[in-house]
Design an enzyme around this catalytic site. Structure first.
Site, PDB file in Angstrom:
ATOM      1  N   GLY A   1      65.796  64.810  58.795  1.00 44.41           N
ATOM      2  CA  GLY A   1      65.784  63.532  59.506  1.00 44.41           C
ATOM      3  C   GLY A   1      67.133  62.903  59.244  1.00 44.41           C
ATOM      4  CG  HIS A   2      70.395  64.722  59.646  1.00 47.74           C
ATOM      5  ND1 HIS A   2      71.240  65.790  59.848  1.00 47.74           N
ATOM      6  CD2 HIS A   2      69.652  65.050  58.553  1.00 47.74           C
ATOM      7  CE1 HIS A   2      71.015  66.713  58.917  1.00 47.74           C
ATOM      8  NE2 HIS A   2      70.038  66.281  58.131  1.00 47.74           N
TER       9      HIS A   2
ATOM     10  CD  GLN B   1      66.498  70.853  55.116  1.00 45.01           C
ATOM     11  OE1 GLN B   1      67.067  71.874  55.452  1.00 45.01           O
ATOM     12  NE2 GLN B   1      65.954  70.066  56.011  1.00 45.01           N
TER      13      GLN B   1
ATOM     14  CG  ASP C   1      66.323  62.192  52.904  1.00 43.07           C
ATOM     15  OD1 ASP C   1      66.468  62.742  54.000  1.00 43.07           O
ATOM     16  OD2 ASP C   1      65.228  62.123  52.309  1.00 43.07           O
TER      17      ASP C   1
ATOM     18  CE  LYS D   1      71.684  66.386  54.973  1.00 46.30           C
ATOM     19  NZ  LYS D   1      70.899  65.612  53.984  1.00 46.30           N
TER      20      LYS D   1
HETATM   21  P1  GDP Z   1      70.458  62.417  55.925  1.00 51.55           P
HETATM   22  O1  GDP Z   1      69.184  63.169  56.013  1.00 51.55           O
HETATM   23  O2  GDP Z   1      71.368  62.948  54.866  1.00 51.55           O
HETATM   24  O3  GDP Z   1      71.152  62.263  57.246  1.00 51.55           O
HETATM   25  O4  GDP Z   1      70.066  60.947  55.440  1.00 51.55           O
HETATM   26  P2  GDP Z   1      68.826  60.060  55.995  1.00 51.55           P
HETATM   27  O5  GDP Z   1      69.165  59.550  57.334  1.00 51.55           O
HETATM   28  O6  GDP Z   1      67.544  60.760  55.829  1.00 51.55           O
HETATM   29  O7  GDP Z   1      68.797  58.914  54.894  1.00 51.55           O
HETATM   30  C1  GDP Z   1      69.870  58.094  54.661  1.00 51.55           C
HETATM   31  C2  GDP Z   1      69.421  56.643  54.876  1.00 51.55           C
HETATM   32  O8  GDP Z   1      70.380  55.775  54.315  1.00 51.55           O
HETATM   33  C3  GDP Z   1      69.341  56.258  56.344  1.00 51.55           C
HETATM   34  O9  GDP Z   1      68.346  55.298  56.507  1.00 51.55           O
HETATM   35  C4  GDP Z   1      70.714  55.669  56.628  1.00 51.55           C
HETATM   36  O10 GDP Z   1      70.712  54.756  57.705  1.00 51.55           O
HETATM   37  C5  GDP Z   1      70.982  54.959  55.331  1.00 51.55           C
HETATM   38  N1  GDP Z   1      72.393  54.871  54.930  1.00 51.55           N
HETATM   39  C6  GDP Z   1      73.392  55.774  55.083  1.00 51.55           C
HETATM   40  N2  GDP Z   1      74.515  55.357  54.477  1.00 51.55           N
HETATM   41  C7  GDP Z   1      74.207  54.172  53.902  1.00 51.55           C
HETATM   42  C8  GDP Z   1      74.936  53.253  53.093  1.00 51.55           C
HETATM   43  O11 GDP Z   1      76.089  53.454  52.755  1.00 51.55           O
HETATM   44  N3  GDP Z   1      74.268  52.147  52.658  1.00 51.55           N
HETATM   45  C9  GDP Z   1      72.967  51.888  52.999  1.00 51.55           C
HETATM   46  N4  GDP Z   1      72.406  50.789  52.512  1.00 51.55           N
HETATM   47  N5  GDP Z   1      72.254  52.729  53.752  1.00 51.55           N
HETATM   48  C10 GDP Z   1      72.867  53.861  54.190  1.00 51.55           C
HETATM   49  P1  IMO Z   2      67.473  66.003  55.379  1.00 53.21           P
HETATM   50  O1  IMO Z   2      68.238  66.975  56.236  1.00 53.21           O
HETATM   51  C1  IMO Z   2      64.823  65.340  51.997  1.00 53.21           C
HETATM   52  C2  IMO Z   2      61.909  68.479  51.117  1.00 53.21           C
HETATM   53  C3  IMO Z   2      60.451  68.161  51.351  1.00 53.21           C
HETATM   54  C4  IMO Z   2      59.822  69.065  50.305  1.00 53.21           C
HETATM   55  C5  IMO Z   2      60.715  70.302  50.313  1.00 53.21           C
HETATM   56  C6  IMO Z   2      60.183  71.426  51.191  1.00 53.21           C
HETATM   57  O2  IMO Z   2      66.964  64.836  56.137  1.00 53.21           O
HETATM   58  O3  IMO Z   2      68.240  65.650  54.165  1.00 53.21           O
HETATM   59  P2  IMO Z   2      59.956  71.824  53.810  1.00 53.21           P
HETATM   60  O4  IMO Z   2      59.364  70.959  54.882  1.00 53.21           O
HETATM   61  O5  IMO Z   2      61.381  72.154  54.027  1.00 53.21           O
HETATM   62  O6  IMO Z   2      59.118  73.024  53.526  1.00 53.21           O
HETATM   63  O7  IMO Z   2      59.865  70.924  52.471  1.00 53.21           O
HETATM   64  O8  IMO Z   2      61.963  69.869  50.813  1.00 53.21           O
HETATM   65  N1  IMO Z   2      62.771  68.253  52.292  1.00 53.21           N
HETATM   66  C7  IMO Z   2      63.630  67.240  52.411  1.00 53.21           C
HETATM   67  N2  IMO Z   2      63.864  66.190  51.590  1.00 53.21           N
HETATM   68  N3  IMO Z   2      65.555  65.498  53.121  1.00 53.21           N
HETATM   69  C8  IMO Z   2      65.359  66.557  53.926  1.00 53.21           C
HETATM   70  O9  IMO Z   2      66.155  66.828  54.974  1.00 53.21           O
HETATM   71  C9  IMO Z   2      64.319  67.471  53.612  1.00 53.21           C
HETATM   72  N4  IMO Z   2      63.854  68.590  54.186  1.00 53.21           N
HETATM   73  C10 IMO Z   2      62.908  69.068  53.364  1.00 53.21           C
HETATM   74  O10 IMO Z   2      60.172  66.814  51.123  1.00 53.21           O
HETATM   75  O11 IMO Z   2      59.933  68.472  49.029  1.00 53.21           O
HETATM   76 MG    MG Z   3      67.108  62.811  55.957  1.00 52.74          MG
END
Ligand code: GDP
Ligand code: IMO
Ligand code: MG
Length: 436
Positions: free
Chosen positions: A40-41, A222, A13, A16
């Site tokens: 979840g991107h 991840q 998270d 990416k």
């Molecule tokens: P990913 O899994 O690495 O793609 O990241 P996620 O989408 O799960 O989580 C990142 C969260 O931070 C999302 O809700 C994005 O919209 C938000 N986000 C990304 N970059 C920034 C930033 O620079 N500032 C803020 N406030 N939110 C951001």
């Molecule tokens: P992105 O790509 C954050 C965590 C789960 C759990 C562990 C194992 O959005 O960054 P799994 O379902 O893979 O067996 O879970 O890994 N986890 C993540 N945490 N971002 C993710 O993906 C994750 N994918 C799995 O919360 O602790």
């Molecule tokens: Mg994510």
């Protein structure tokens, strides 16, 4: 041309999806190499927020080929739902999306097994997303799994039934309810849907791109601290989330890896269980969670929050060979007058280390913090790296020295436009990357 890899350096998270979408126009191909719908991107532009789970984050950029690589585990039902959800945006998905025939299929029973294993663990739960990731990779390694290419064979249903029998026996052992009627109907409808897509030997596509002047960006899911080998085992995911995972997950030789973009939040978060040395349990932690809107994009669970952890970052930079750092969610720290960074861990005997050891799981490492003056001002109208507040530039400069790697992108908000690229940074083709 070589392929660049973008991956998360923390517990996922990191942002990416946002950066892959931002950089995608610089590439011809974007390819996911591991993980599955546990990811979840989030991408945000034109006032709309999109969350992608299975589909690579280059999908909103026209002309770009998006590949779901062999290292990925694919849930056809979630895939279908995601594709149908994108229907309203007039994208040429059928033309631009390619799925490896070697990607593993997540069956409805994999997802049930994930639930059963988690339940059986009691208070030792991993906090899995329960999308069937672990059991599917388990079957892959055990050489039992079904792959996307299998759906084209006449005896697919027989292969499915054979694996189903084995899964049902395990579910019985765990005494876990197994009502499959609706799940199987949805699964087979989704399999028919999947058949209409480009199912390919994607390693040839990627290597053809490498051997021409096309550019490829590999999109990690991840983060390195969730890597099955190097993460905080057993509280990890079941795939290789590192740069090396891009080689096995796409069929790319190590010598063809170019830049490795390591992406990190300006602080740390973790969703699910497991060690987290810099975790905050005080007001600062709740402020971070609120300001950063730290709730999981896949499960909606609150993310645990803490200060940046340099021993962990040094470790993940090392194991990935990171060449450039991208620092995310810097705006979230604008609320603090003082900012802390963990520089070392203190052991019980008083010695300090700046390494991320195997025993980190024991929780016996006390973080040692260095405190910085915060910039404590909004970054909303800043578009230029050099125009960032002096306290933030000092902080970045400290991080670059400590991590021995340049910070070339600073993200100051979730929107595509809230991305500051360092002046003069060169892209793969030698051009200067400006704001897109
Ligand atoms: P990913 O899994 O690495 O793609 O990241 P996620 O989408 O799960 O989580 C990142 C969260 O931070 C999302 O809700 C994005 O919209 C938000 N986000 C990304 N970059 C920034 C930033 O620079 N500032 C803020 N406030 N939110 C951001
Ligand atoms: P992105 O790509 C954050 C965590 C789960 C759990 C562990 C194992 O959005 O960054 P799994 O379902 O893979 O067996 O879970 O890994 N986890 C993540 N945490 N971002 C993710 O993906 C994750 N994918 C799995 O919360 O602790
Ligand atoms: Mg994510």
């Amino acid at each position: 041309m070589s392929i660049d890899v973008l991956l998360g350096l923390q517990w996922g998270d990191e942002g990416k999806g946002k950066i892959v979408d931002y950089l995608a126009p610089k590439y011809d191909v974007v390819a996911r190499f591991q993980g599955g719908p546990n990811a979840g991107h989030t991408l945000e532009f034109d006032g709309i927020k999109h969350v992608l789970h299975q589909i690579p984050s280059g999908v909103f950029r026209p002309q770009i080929k998006n590949i779901i690589g062999n290292g990925v585990v694919l849930d056809p039902v979630i895939f279908k739902k995601e594709i149908l959800g994108l229907g309203q945006y007039n994208l040429e998905i059928k033309k631009n999306l390619f799925i490896s025939k070697k990607a593993q299929l997540i069956l409805p029973t994999h997802q049930l097994l994930d639930e059963a294993y988690e339940e059986a663990k009691g208070d030792k739960k991993i906090g899995s997303t329960k999308k069937g990731i672990g059991p599917t990779y388990q079957d892959k390694i055990a050489r039992l799994g079904l792959r996307v290419g299998d759906i084209l064979s006449a005896d697919f249903k027989d292969k499915y039934n054979e694996l189903l029998k084995a899964h049902i026996a395990i579910l019985k052992f765990y005494n876990y309810p197994c009502d499959l009627e609706t799940k199987e109907r949805d699964f087979f409808e989704a399999i028919d849907f999947l058949k209409k897509f480009n199912l390919v030997d994607s390693e040839y596509m990627i290597n053809d791109a490498i051997n021409s002047d096309a550019t490829v960006l590999a999109e990690g899911a991840q983060g390195s601290l969730l890597d099955v080998d190097f993460g905080s085992y057993p509280f990890v995911t079941s795939s290789s989330t590192m740069a090396a995972g891009a080689c096995t997950g796409l069929g790319v030789a190590p010598k063809n890896i170019g830049e490795v973009f390591g992406i990190f939040k300006a602080y740390c978060t973790r969703v699910g269980s497991g060690p987290f040395p810099t975790e905050l349990f005080d007001e600062a932690g709740s402020m971070m969670q609120k300001e950063g809107n730290e709730f999981g994009a896949t499960t909606g669970r609150p993310r645990r929050c803490g200060w940046l952890d340099l021993p962990a970052l040094k470790y993940t930079i090392m194991i990935n060979g990171v060449t450039q750092l991208f620092m995310m969610k810097v705006d979230v720290l604008s609320i603090f007058k003082e900012i802390k960074v963990c520089t070392h861990y203190e052991l019980k005997d008083g010695t300090c280390i700046d390494r991320f050891p195997c025993e980190i799981t024991n929780g016996k490492f006390k973080p040692v913090f260095k405190t910085f003056r915060g910039w404590h001002t909004s970054l909303e109208n800043v578009y230029d790296f050099d125009a960032l507040p002096a306290a933030l530039l000092d902080y970045i400069s400290f991080l670059e020295k400590a991590l021995k790697t340049p910070v070339n992108i600073v993200s100051v908000g979730p929107d595509r436009t809230q991305t500051i690229i360092r002046n003069g940074v060169l892209g793969e083709r030698g051009e200067v990357w400006g704001v897109i």
